[in-house]
Design an enzyme around this catalytic site. Structure first.
Site, short mmCIF file in Angstrom:
data_model
loop_
_atom_site.label_atom_id
_atom_site.label_comp_id
_atom_site.label_asym_id
_atom_site.label_seq_id
_atom_site.Cartn_x
_atom_site.Cartn_y
_atom_site.Cartn_z
N GLU A 167 28.82 -2.71 0.10
CA GLU A 167 28.93 -3.14 1.50
C GLU A 167 29.93 -4.27 1.68
OE1 GLU A 167 24.99 -4.08 2.94
OE2 GLU A 167 24.32 -2.01 2.81
N GLU A 366 21.91 3.86 -0.62
CA GLU A 366 20.75 3.07 -0.19
C GLU A 366 20.19 3.71 1.05
OE1 GLU A 366 21.25 -1.20 0.47
OE2 GLU A 366 22.46 -1.35 -1.35
C1 FCB Z 1 21.34 -3.84 2.19
C2 FCB Z 1 21.84 -4.60 0.96
C3 FCB Z 1 20.76 -4.82 -0.05
C4 FCB Z 1 19.41 -5.12 0.54
C5 FCB Z 1 19.07 -4.20 1.69
C6 FCB Z 1 17.76 -4.49 2.32
O1 FCB Z 1 22.21 -4.03 3.26
O2 FCB Z 1 22.88 -3.89 0.32
O3 FCB Z 1 21.20 -5.81 -0.93
O4 FCB Z 1 19.26 -6.45 0.84
O5 FCB Z 1 20.09 -4.24 2.65
#
Ligand code: FCB
Length: 465
Positions: A167, A366
């Site tokens: 990110e 994620e």
């Molecule tokens: C994402 C991050 C990760 C974590 C989640 C909840 O944006 O990449 O590190 O904190 O959120």
């Protein structure tokens, strides 16, 4: 009943990061998170910093067994720059860190878990932030590249999936626009320079990676992507969404995946006097550094509408072009600040990658269903926490991913955020996302029901609804 079957060698697992899990034991240096927590503990939920967290440094062997119990065949975490490198200028590595990461990687590999290693998860070394302003400086771009090369040389083919950044837009937003990461500046011009410098650091690291000819390894980047949805079909809203998409998605996707810098973005920056300093040699790096795969993080959709209230900040932010909008008909997660739930966004993202980004191989790097500890409740008499809410929502999201696969998406896996509830920046342990609860008092890992479902999914490659 419908059965959803996923491709044969699909990657199933979870994502985490070094700083959110390892703890500070034997760390060579501090990152900005250690520094910021020392300076302003009140900025962190219940004042908890990243000192101890899940203590992976000591507990990785036992944790790899827990990964197996919930059926992982792969796992992403990150190397901490501030752990691996002892002296940033000479590049001297910390031998203890080399040993730790080697042991951890070997433990995963011998247990059939494919490690994916990220090099930067928001964790700028404190010294480099203080001395040079972190990614504000091109000197730090080159120091990052030196660090990346060291990591490639030391761990090489042991890691088949290397990731340059997680990110990369988030440190820009948090550190330079909206005040939720150190150094907490609000400066549109610096923000654009930092964004550009990160893209440059990524491109240079990718080039160095290719030079090393690690034949068994691939390199990619993980981006948080959400389409920008509008209030309705009115033209000014569609324009607002176009700007949001350009500034939040295409700003990183286009240079990193297509090796193109959007002309419209350059025009916007020029208009606001925030054009970054660049050289033609740097642009050559950015427009030629090819990645092998993409990771996509998705949590919540972005909703925008045309500005109704005049923009009143004295520095540039993307919101100059739109206002955020809450969908009155939306569905919201009662356990996470009322964030909207929109599983179909996964399908939209997949189709965007397919149609506009050469259908590059990608994985859902994620996806997280947040609940707080109270709503997850206490373990039952079987010792397991009932988080069926999470499983139900995960199914809905995976149905959309399955639909995308049927429509030709080139997706090769799914990683849930996260494995064991971990520390999450200023939110600390406020939101729980893990397959296992972390008991903050004892450090115990307590299983959640969702893990049983996930194991079935991973073993059979399918689920029924
Ligand atoms: C994402 C991050 C990760 C974590 C989640 C909840 O944006 O990449 O590190 O904190 O959120």
């Amino acid at each position: 009943m419908t059965k959803y079957v996923f491709p044969k060698d699909f990657k199933w697992g979870a994502a985490a990061s070094g700083i959110q899990t390892e703890g500070r034991t034997n760390k060579a240096n501090d990152s900005i998170w250690d520094l910021w927590h020392r300076e302003s503990p009140e900025r962190f939920f219940r004042g908890i910093g990243s000192d101890k967290v899940t203590d992976t440094y000591h507990r990785y062997e036992e944790d790899v067994q827990l990964m197996k119990k919930v059926g992982f065949n792969s796992f992403r975490t990150s190397i901490q720059w501030s752990r691996l490198i002892k002296d940033y200028e000479t590049g001297e590595v910390c031998q203890d860190a080399v040993q730790f990461y080697n042991n951890y990687l070997d433990e995963m590999i011998t247990n059939g878990i494919e490690p994916m290693m990220n090099l930067y998860h928001f964790d700028m070394p404190a010294e480099l932030q203080k001395k040079y302003g972190g990614f504000e400086s091109k000197k730090v771009v080159d120091l990052y590249v030196d660090y990346a090369v060291k990591a490639f040389q030391i761990f090489g083919n042991k890691v088949k999936y290397w990731i340059t950044f997680n990110e990369p837009i988030v440190p820009v937003e948090g550190g330079y626009l909206y005040d939720f990461h150190y150094p907490c500046k609000k400066d549109g011009k610096l923000a654009v320079q930092v964004g550009y410098n990160i893209i440059l650091a990524h491109a240079k690291a990718v080039k160095e990676f290719h030079k090393l000819e690690l034949k068994e390894s691939k390199i990619g980047v993980v981006l948080n992507l959400t389409p920008s949805y509008t209030r309705d079909e009115r033209e000014e809203d569609k324009k607002a969404a176009w700007y949001a998409d350009l500034l939040f998605n295409r700003s990183f996707l286009d240079p990193m995946v297509k090796n193109e810098i959007p002309q419209e973005l350059c025009e916007i920056f020029a208009e606001h006097g925030v054009t970054p300093e660049t050289t033609s040699e740097e642009i050559d790096y950015i427009t030629s550094a090819k990645i092998d795969f993409l990771g996509v993080n998705y949590y919540v959709p972005r909703r925008v509408k045309a500005r109704e209230v005049a923009y009143d900040l004295d520095y540039f932010t993307p919101e100059y072009y739109f206002e955020n909008y809450i969908n009155p008909e939306g569905r919201f997660n009662p356990y996470r600040d009322n964030n909207e739930i929109l599983p179909t966004a996964i399908h939209d993202i997949a189709i965007n990658v397919k149609d506009n980004y050469g259908n590059i191989p990608w994985f859902l790097a994620e996806i997280g269903i947040a609940m707080d500890e109270e709503s997850e409740g206490k373990p039952g008499s079987d010792g397991i926490i009932d988080d069926t809410f999470r499983t139900d929502l995960m199914k809905e999201h995976l149905i959309q991913l399955h639909r995308a696969l049927e429509d030709g998406a080139n997706c090769f896996g799914v990683h849930q955020w996260t494995f064991i509830d971990n520390w999450s920046w200023t939110n600390s342990f406020k939101r729980r996302y893990g397959f296992y609860r972390l008991d903050l008092e004892t450090g115990n890992r307590i299983p959640k029901k969702h893990g049983l479902w996930f194991k079935e999914l991973s073993i059979s490659g399918s689920f029924n609804v």
